[in-house]
Design a protein around this motif. Sequence first.
Motif, PDB file in Angstrom:
ATOM      1  N   ASP A   1     -11.185   2.748  -2.934  1.00  0.00           N
ATOM      2  CA  ASP A   1     -11.114   3.141  -4.340  1.00  0.00           C
ATOM      3  C   ASP A   1      -9.889   4.028  -4.504  1.00  0.00           C
ATOM      4  OD1 ASP A   1     -13.503   1.860  -4.962  1.00  0.00           O
ATOM      5  OD2 ASP A   1     -14.695   3.680  -4.953  1.00  0.00           O
ATOM      6  N   VAL A   2      -9.137   3.811  -5.578  1.00  0.00           N
ATOM      7  CA  VAL A   2      -7.967   4.639  -5.870  1.00  0.00           C
ATOM      8  C   VAL A   2      -8.096   5.215  -7.276  1.00  0.00           C
ATOM      9  CG1 VAL A   2      -6.438   3.362  -4.301  1.00  0.00           C
ATOM     10  CG2 VAL A   2      -6.565   2.696  -6.702  1.00  0.00           C
ATOM     11  N   ASN A   3      -7.455   6.348  -7.479  1.00  0.00           N
ATOM     12  CA  ASN A   3      -7.402   7.010  -8.781  1.00  0.00           C
ATOM     13  C   ASN A   3      -5.952   7.366  -9.068  1.00  0.00           C
ATOM     14  OD1 ASN A   3     -10.095   7.704  -7.448  1.00  0.00           O
ATOM     15  ND2 ASN A   3     -10.479   8.318  -9.558  1.00  0.00           N
ATOM     16  N   ALA A   4      -5.539   7.207 -10.308  1.00  0.00           N
ATOM     17  CA  ALA A   4      -4.193   7.626 -10.711  1.00  0.00           C
ATOM     18  C   ALA A   4      -4.090   9.144 -10.623  1.00  0.00           C
ATOM     19  CB  ALA A   4      -3.910   7.157 -12.131  1.00  0.00           C
ATOM     20  N   THR A   5      -2.878   9.627 -10.379  1.00  0.00           N
ATOM     21  CA  THR A   5      -2.648  11.068 -10.330  1.00  0.00           C
ATOM     22  C   THR A   5      -1.690  11.534 -11.417  1.00  0.00           C
ATOM     23  OG1 THR A   5      -0.829  10.805  -8.748  1.00  0.00           O
ATOM     24  CG2 THR A   5      -3.040  11.203  -7.844  1.00  0.00           C
TER      25      THR A   5
ATOM     26  N   TRP B   1       0.814  -1.210   0.000  1.00  0.00           N
ATOM     27  CA  TRP B   1       0.000   0.000   0.000  1.00  0.00           C
ATOM     28  C   TRP B   1       0.851   1.265   0.000  1.00  0.00           C
ATOM     29  CZ3 TRP B   1      -4.565   0.329  -1.833  1.00  0.00           C
ATOM     30  CH2 TRP B   1      -5.400  -0.799  -1.834  1.00  0.00           C
ATOM     31  N   SER B   2       2.043   1.218   0.582  1.00  0.00           N
ATOM     32  CA  SER B   2       2.944   2.371   0.514  1.00  0.00           C
ATOM     33  C   SER B   2       3.331   2.662  -0.933  1.00  0.00           C
ATOM     34  CB  SER B   2       4.200   2.141   1.355  1.00  0.00           C
ATOM     35  OG  SER B   2       3.884   2.182   2.733  1.00  0.00           O
ATOM     36  N   GLU B   3       3.617   1.607  -1.700  1.00  0.00           N
ATOM     37  CA  GLU B   3       3.942   1.780  -3.116  1.00  0.00           C
ATOM     38  C   GLU B   3       2.742   2.264  -3.911  1.00  0.00           C
ATOM     39  OE1 GLU B   3       6.783   1.614  -4.960  1.00  0.00           O
ATOM     40  OE2 GLU B   3       7.837   1.444  -3.060  1.00  0.00           O
ATOM     41  N   VAL B   4       1.577   1.697  -3.648  1.00  0.00           N
ATOM     42  CA  VAL B   4       0.366   2.091  -4.369  1.00  0.00           C
ATOM     43  C   VAL B   4       0.066   3.568  -4.147  1.00  0.00           C
ATOM     44  CG1 VAL B   4      -2.152   1.790  -4.476  1.00  0.00           C
ATOM     45  CG2 VAL B   4      -0.671  -0.223  -4.393  1.00  0.00           C
ATOM     46  N   LEU B   5       0.127   4.011  -2.896  1.00  0.00           N
ATOM     47  CA  LEU B   5      -0.327   5.352  -2.529  1.00  0.00           C
ATOM     48  C   LEU B   5       0.779   6.401  -2.396  1.00  0.00           C
ATOM     49  CD1 LEU B   5      -2.898   4.210   0.177  1.00  0.00           C
ATOM     50  CD2 LEU B   5      -3.399   4.968  -2.172  1.00  0.00           C
TER      51      LEU B   5
ATOM     52  N   ALA C   1      -2.302   2.668 -17.744  1.00  0.00           N
ATOM     53  CA  ALA C   1      -0.921   2.667 -17.263  1.00  0.00           C
ATOM     54  C   ALA C   1      -0.874   2.389 -15.761  1.00  0.00           C
ATOM     55  CB  ALA C   1      -0.240   3.999 -17.598  1.00  0.00           C
ATOM     56  N   GLU C   2      -1.831   2.955 -15.029  1.00  0.00           N
ATOM     57  CA  GLU C   2      -1.860   2.712 -13.582  1.00  0.00           C
ATOM     58  C   GLU C   2      -2.226   1.259 -13.286  1.00  0.00           C
ATOM     59  OE1 GLU C   2      -1.461   3.776  -9.469  1.00  0.00           O
ATOM     60  OE2 GLU C   2      -0.528   4.296 -11.360  1.00  0.00           O
ATOM     61  N   LEU C   3      -3.113   0.690 -14.067  1.00  0.00           N
ATOM     62  CA  LEU C   3      -3.463  -0.720 -13.898  1.00  0.00           C
ATOM     63  C   LEU C   3      -2.216  -1.587 -14.052  1.00  0.00           C
ATOM     64  CD1 LEU C   3      -5.501  -3.027 -13.559  1.00  0.00           C
ATOM     65  CD2 LEU C   3      -5.880  -2.902 -16.042  1.00  0.00           C
ATOM     66  N   GLU C   4      -1.423  -1.327 -15.065  1.00  0.00           N
ATOM     67  CA  GLU C   4      -0.189  -2.103 -15.270  1.00  0.00           C
ATOM     68  C   GLU C   4       0.757  -1.948 -14.080  1.00  0.00           C
ATOM     69  OE1 GLU C   4       0.333  -4.374 -17.631  1.00  0.00           O
ATOM     70  OE2 GLU C   4      -1.736  -3.913 -18.198  1.00  0.00           O
ATOM     71  N   ARG C   5       0.862  -0.737 -13.555  1.00  0.00           N
ATOM     72  CA  ARG C   5       1.732  -0.498 -12.391  1.00  0.00           C
ATOM     73  C   ARG C   5       1.250  -1.279 -11.182  1.00  0.00           C
ATOM     74  NH1 ARG C   5       2.902   2.823  -7.828  1.00  0.00           N
ATOM     75  NH2 ARG C   5       0.760   3.559  -7.675  1.00  0.00           N
ATOM     76  N   LEU C   6      -0.065  -1.242 -10.923  1.00  0.00           N
ATOM     77  CA  LEU C   6      -0.614  -1.952  -9.765  1.00  0.00           C
ATOM     78  C   LEU C   6      -0.443  -3.458  -9.900  1.00  0.00           C
ATOM     79  CD1 LEU C   6      -3.861   0.141  -9.188  1.00  0.00           C
ATOM     80  CD2 LEU C   6      -1.693   0.295  -7.954  1.00  0.00           C
ATOM     81  N   LEU C   7      -0.644  -3.984 -11.083  1.00  0.00           N
ATOM     82  CA  LEU C   7      -0.451  -5.423 -11.303  1.00  0.00           C
ATOM     83  C   LEU C   7       1.016  -5.798 -11.084  1.00  0.00           C
ATOM     84  CD1 LEU C   7      -2.757  -5.930 -14.401  1.00  0.00           C
ATOM     85  CD2 LEU C   7      -3.208  -6.667 -12.044  1.00  0.00           C
TER      86      LEU C   7
ATOM     87  N   CYS D   1     -10.750  -0.865  -5.869  1.00  0.00           N
ATOM     88  CA  CYS D   1     -11.080  -0.497  -7.250  1.00  0.00           C
ATOM     89  C   CYS D   1     -10.164   0.605  -7.741  1.00  0.00           C
ATOM     90  CB  CYS D   1     -12.527  -0.027  -7.358  1.00  0.00           C
ATOM     91  SG  CYS D   1     -13.729  -1.329  -7.046  1.00  0.00           S
ATOM     92  N   LEU D   2      -9.755   0.472  -8.991  1.00  0.00           N
ATOM     93  CA  LEU D   2      -9.031   1.526  -9.688  1.00  0.00           C
ATOM     94  C   LEU D   2     -10.044   2.244 -10.566  1.00  0.00           C
ATOM     95  CD1 LEU D   2      -6.541   3.075 -10.715  1.00  0.00           C
ATOM     96  CD2 LEU D   2      -6.197   1.195 -12.355  1.00  0.00           C
ATOM     97  N   LEU D   3     -10.334   3.493 -10.232  1.00  0.00           N
ATOM     98  CA  LEU D   3     -11.316   4.272 -10.973  1.00  0.00           C
ATOM     99  C   LEU D   3     -10.671   4.936 -12.190  1.00  0.00           C
ATOM    100  CD1 LEU D   3     -13.247   5.883  -7.990  1.00  0.00           C
ATOM    101  CD2 LEU D   3     -13.567   3.644  -9.058  1.00  0.00           C
ATOM    102  N   ARG D   4     -11.509   5.390 -13.121  1.00  0.00           N
ATOM    103  CA  ARG D   4     -10.994   5.929 -14.386  1.00  0.00           C
ATOM    104  C   ARG D   4     -10.459   7.342 -14.274  1.00  0.00           C
ATOM    105  NH1 ARG D   4     -14.520   5.802 -19.757  1.00  0.00           N
ATOM    106  NH2 ARG D   4     -15.852   4.885 -18.197  1.00  0.00           N
ATOM    107  N   THR D   5     -11.104   8.201 -13.515  1.00  0.00           N
ATOM    108  CA  THR D   5     -10.743   9.618 -13.481  1.00  0.00           C
ATOM    109  C   THR D   5      -9.381   9.846 -12.858  1.00  0.00           C
ATOM    110  OG1 THR D   5     -13.082  10.177 -13.262  1.00  0.00           O
ATOM    111  CG2 THR D   5     -11.502  11.889 -12.665  1.00  0.00           C
ATOM    112  N   ARG D   6      -8.554  10.615 -13.537  1.00  0.00           N
ATOM    113  CA  ARG D   6      -7.257  10.998 -12.983  1.00  0.00           C
ATOM    114  C   ARG D   6      -7.478  12.182 -12.053  1.00  0.00           C
ATOM    115  NH1 ARG D   6      -2.191  12.599 -16.721  1.00  0.00           N
ATOM    116  NH2 ARG D   6      -3.062  10.840 -17.844  1.00  0.00           N
TER     117      ARG D   6
END
Length: 127
Positions: free
Chosen positions: A73-77, A22-26, A83-89, A118-123
């Motif tokens: 729920d998380v959103n890419a920034t 979670w530290s890496e994700v967030l 691209a964020e989906l690939e990073r999380l995987l 969940c990874l949401l669409r909105t940046r």
Amino acid sequence: MACRISELVIDVADPERLAAFWSEVLGYVELGREDDGSIEIGPPDAGFGGPQPTLVLSPSSSPRTGKLPLHIDVNATDRDQNAELERLLALGARPADVGQTGTESWHVLADPEGNEFCLLRTRLQPL
């Protein structure tokens, strides 16, 4: 006056592993450890009480059964959703099936212990 969420406590089997994930994700850092093995992570500059809630990963040996009643729920920034989906995987998340139809604008994932998020669409703009 109203309340606001200051921290989320998640019961986990391996606090070290989930704190690292979670530290890496967030983009969070470790803020502290308790004698019971709990690890608190949060934003590097604000810590507890800042604009974002911290996460407390609390050790638990109780097995989880069924879908979580609450999820994150998380959103890419700084990149698009794909691209964020690939990073999380690459960090260890995996696709999760909670009954979605496949037409949703979000991706349902599970962390390394199977906790759905969940990874949401909105940046969003970073804080």
